[in-house]
Design a protein around this motif. Structure first.
Motif, PDB file in Angstrom:
ATOM      1  N   ILE A   1      11.987   0.136  -2.701  1.00  0.00           N
ATOM      2  CA  ILE A   1      10.779   0.960  -2.566  1.00  0.00           C
ATOM      3  C   ILE A   1      10.859   2.209  -3.436  1.00  0.00           C
ATOM      4  O   ILE A   1       9.896   2.560  -4.134  1.00  0.00           O
ATOM      5  N   ALA A   2      11.977   2.898  -3.393  1.00  0.00           N
ATOM      6  CA  ALA A   2      12.121   4.134  -4.178  1.00  0.00           C
ATOM      7  C   ALA A   2      11.960   3.857  -5.669  1.00  0.00           C
ATOM      8  O   ALA A   2      11.327   4.632  -6.398  1.00  0.00           O
ATOM      9  N   GLN A   3      12.512   2.740  -6.134  1.00  0.00           N
ATOM     10  CA  GLN A   3      12.408   2.385  -7.550  1.00  0.00           C
ATOM     11  C   GLN A   3      10.972   2.052  -7.924  1.00  0.00           C
ATOM     12  O   GLN A   3      10.484   2.444  -8.999  1.00  0.00           O
ATOM     13  N   VAL A   4      10.269   1.331  -7.054  1.00  0.00           N
ATOM     14  CA  VAL A   4       8.867   0.995  -7.309  1.00  0.00           C
ATOM     15  C   VAL A   4       8.024   2.256  -7.422  1.00  0.00           C
ATOM     16  O   VAL A   4       7.218   2.407  -8.354  1.00  0.00           O
ATOM     17  N   LEU A   5       8.186   3.164  -6.474  1.00  0.00           N
ATOM     18  CA  LEU A   5       7.394   4.403  -6.493  1.00  0.00           C
ATOM     19  C   LEU A   5       7.734   5.252  -7.712  1.00  0.00           C
ATOM     20  O   LEU A   5       6.840   5.830  -8.339  1.00  0.00           O
ATOM     21  N   ARG A   6       9.003   5.332  -8.051  1.00  0.00           N
ATOM     22  CA  ARG A   6       9.418   6.128  -9.214  1.00  0.00           C
ATOM     23  C   ARG A   6       8.840   5.551 -10.499  1.00  0.00           C
ATOM     24  O   ARG A   6       8.332   6.289 -11.361  1.00  0.00           O
ATOM     25  N   HIS A   7       8.875   4.231 -10.632  1.00  0.00           N
ATOM     26  CA  HIS A   7       8.335   3.577 -11.830  1.00  0.00           C
ATOM     27  C   HIS A   7       6.843   3.846 -11.979  1.00  0.00           C
ATOM     28  O   HIS A   7       6.367   4.205 -13.072  1.00  0.00           O
ATOM     29  N   ASN A   8       6.089   3.720 -10.905  1.00  0.00           N
ATOM     30  CA  ASN A   8       4.638   3.892 -10.992  1.00  0.00           C
ATOM     31  C   ASN A   8       4.238   5.354 -11.121  1.00  0.00           C
ATOM     32  O   ASN A   8       3.223   5.656 -11.756  1.00  0.00           O
ATOM     33  N   ARG A   9       5.004   6.259 -10.547  1.00  0.00           N
ATOM     34  CA  ARG A   9       4.730   7.686 -10.780  1.00  0.00           C
ATOM     35  C   ARG A   9       4.969   8.035 -12.242  1.00  0.00           C
ATOM     36  O   ARG A   9       4.216   8.820 -12.832  1.00  0.00           O
TER      37      ARG A   9
ATOM     38  N   SER B   1      -6.350   7.176  -8.025  1.00  0.00           N
ATOM     39  CA  SER B   1      -4.909   7.151  -7.801  1.00  0.00           C
ATOM     40  C   SER B   1      -4.628   6.942  -6.317  1.00  0.00           C
ATOM     41  O   SER B   1      -5.068   7.725  -5.476  1.00  0.00           O
ATOM     42  N   ARG B   2      -3.891   5.912  -6.005  1.00  0.00           N
ATOM     43  CA  ARG B   2      -3.582   5.584  -4.613  1.00  0.00           C
ATOM     44  C   ARG B   2      -2.083   5.715  -4.343  1.00  0.00           C
ATOM     45  O   ARG B   2      -1.536   5.058  -3.489  1.00  0.00           O
ATOM     46  N   MET B   3      -1.417   6.591  -5.105  1.00  0.00           N
ATOM     47  CA  MET B   3       0.030   6.691  -5.004  1.00  0.00           C
ATOM     48  C   MET B   3       0.484   7.087  -3.602  1.00  0.00           C
ATOM     49  O   MET B   3       1.429   6.512  -3.043  1.00  0.00           O
ATOM     50  N   LYS B   4      -0.192   8.065  -2.994  1.00  0.00           N
ATOM     51  CA  LYS B   4       0.233   8.544  -1.688  1.00  0.00           C
ATOM     52  C   LYS B   4       0.067   7.480  -0.609  1.00  0.00           C
ATOM     53  O   LYS B   4       0.971   7.262   0.207  1.00  0.00           O
ATOM     54  N   VAL B   5      -1.091   6.813  -0.609  1.00  0.00           N
ATOM     55  CA  VAL B   5      -1.306   5.800   0.424  1.00  0.00           C
ATOM     56  C   VAL B   5      -0.405   4.596   0.177  1.00  0.00           C
ATOM     57  O   VAL B   5       0.064   3.954   1.137  1.00  0.00           O
ATOM     58  N   CYS B   6      -0.125   4.270  -1.088  1.00  0.00           N
ATOM     59  CA  CYS B   6       0.800   3.172  -1.368  1.00  0.00           C
ATOM     60  C   CYS B   6       2.185   3.478  -0.815  1.00  0.00           C
ATOM     61  O   CYS B   6       2.851   2.599  -0.251  1.00  0.00           O
TER      62      CYS B   6
ATOM     63  N   VAL C   1      -0.428  -3.186  -0.338  1.00  0.00           N
ATOM     64  CA  VAL C   1       0.121  -2.948  -1.668  1.00  0.00           C
ATOM     65  C   VAL C   1       0.639  -4.261  -2.244  1.00  0.00           C
ATOM     66  O   VAL C   1       1.295  -5.041  -1.544  1.00  0.00           O
ATOM     67  N   MET C   2       0.334  -4.512  -3.508  1.00  0.00           N
ATOM     68  CA  MET C   2       0.872  -5.641  -4.252  1.00  0.00           C
ATOM     69  C   MET C   2       1.824  -5.107  -5.312  1.00  0.00           C
ATOM     70  O   MET C   2       1.473  -4.185  -6.063  1.00  0.00           O
TER      71      MET C   2
ATOM     72  N   HIS D   1       7.523  -4.289 -11.585  1.00  0.00           N
ATOM     73  CA  HIS D   1       7.360  -3.329 -10.485  1.00  0.00           C
ATOM     74  C   HIS D   1       6.038  -2.578 -10.566  1.00  0.00           C
ATOM     75  O   HIS D   1       5.885  -1.532  -9.925  1.00  0.00           O
ATOM     76  N   ASP D   2       5.091  -3.087 -11.360  1.00  0.00           N
ATOM     77  CA  ASP D   2       3.746  -2.504 -11.365  1.00  0.00           C
ATOM     78  C   ASP D   2       3.146  -2.662  -9.968  1.00  0.00           C
ATOM     79  O   ASP D   2       3.292  -3.702  -9.326  1.00  0.00           O
ATOM     80  N   MET D   3       2.455  -1.636  -9.516  1.00  0.00           N
ATOM     81  CA  MET D   3       1.979  -1.578  -8.134  1.00  0.00           C
ATOM     82  C   MET D   3       0.461  -1.452  -8.104  1.00  0.00           C
ATOM     83  O   MET D   3      -0.124  -0.674  -8.845  1.00  0.00           O
ATOM     84  N   PHE D   4      -0.162  -2.220  -7.203  1.00  0.00           N
ATOM     85  CA  PHE D   4      -1.614  -2.198  -7.028  1.00  0.00           C
ATOM     86  C   PHE D   4      -1.943  -1.944  -5.565  1.00  0.00           C
ATOM     87  O   PHE D   4      -1.321  -2.528  -4.670  1.00  0.00           O
TER      88      PHE D   4
END
Length: 208
Positions: A10-18, A74-79, A154-155, A161-164
């Motif tokens: 999870i941390a890696q996914v969020l870091r990559h998309n941020r 941007s849906r980073m927070k809710v993701c 979240v997909m 690790h792209d996040m939707f």
């Protein structure tokens, strides 16, 4: 694919998309700054035609659309909340039905299917990093899903690790299911911030 790939961190996914989001922001800000500078640079070299003056309104348009997408797209927070609330579940196949250009970003209609099961709901997918392009690798395999299909979630693509952020394409279709859902299920959706419809296109008028 007989067995799913390892679940992403999870941390890696969020870091990559941020990182993708910040890179997109920096690129647009650099473009706006360059457009602002055009008329001044032209004047400095003695070129006083009207054309360079259009750089300033163009820069404002870039900034306005950037702010709209950051605020509404941007849906980073809710993701992040979804990923810390629901476990990952693997979906064998990603099927894109179409894409729609919107101010908040390009919204893709997708289905996340499980082998041997039918009736996968149509979902509206929006890149958490606000990028508009649809990654080609998405349809070459499956994807990880975290959430509740009736509320959203979240997909995450396994390799990139792209996040939707996703929610039902027809929100009203699942209204009864959400209303009759057991309390635990509704509590999780509330905790994750997906109990209501979040995809709301801003009302923007361009031109007269």
């Amino acid at each position: 694919m007989d067995s799913p790939p390892p679940a992403p961190d999870i941390a890696q996914v969020l870091r990559h998309n941020r990182t993708l989001l910040y890179r997109h922001l920096a690129t647009r800000l650099a473009l706006a700054a360059a457009l602002f500078a055009v008329p001044f640079a032209a004047h400095g070299v003695g070129y006083d035609a009207a054309l360079p003056a259009f750089g300033i309104p163009a820069a404002f348009f870039v900034l306005i659309f950037l702010l709209l997408r950051l605020r509404h797209g941007s849906r980073m927070k809710v993701c992040a909340k979804v990923l810390h609330t629901y476990p990952f579940e693997y979906r064998n196949r990603v099927v894109r039905k179409g894409s729609q250009w919107m101010y908040l970003g390009t919204v893709h209609t997708v289905r996340l299917t499980v082998r041997g099961q039918h009736g996968a709901p149509s979902l509206r997918a929006l890149s958490a990093s606000t990028r508009r392009r649809w990654p080609k690798e998405a349809e070459q395999g499956g994807a990880w899903f975290a959430g509740d299909p009736a509320f959203g979630g979240v997909m995450v693509l396994p390799e990139s690790h792209d996040m939707f952020f996703v929610q039902p394409a027809d929100w009203q279709e699942y209204e009864q299911e959400r209303a009759l859902a057991e309390p635990r299920r509704r509590d999780l959706a509330e905790q994750a911030g997906i109990s209501g419809l979040l995809e709301k296109e801003p009302n923007v008028m361009v031109g007269g």
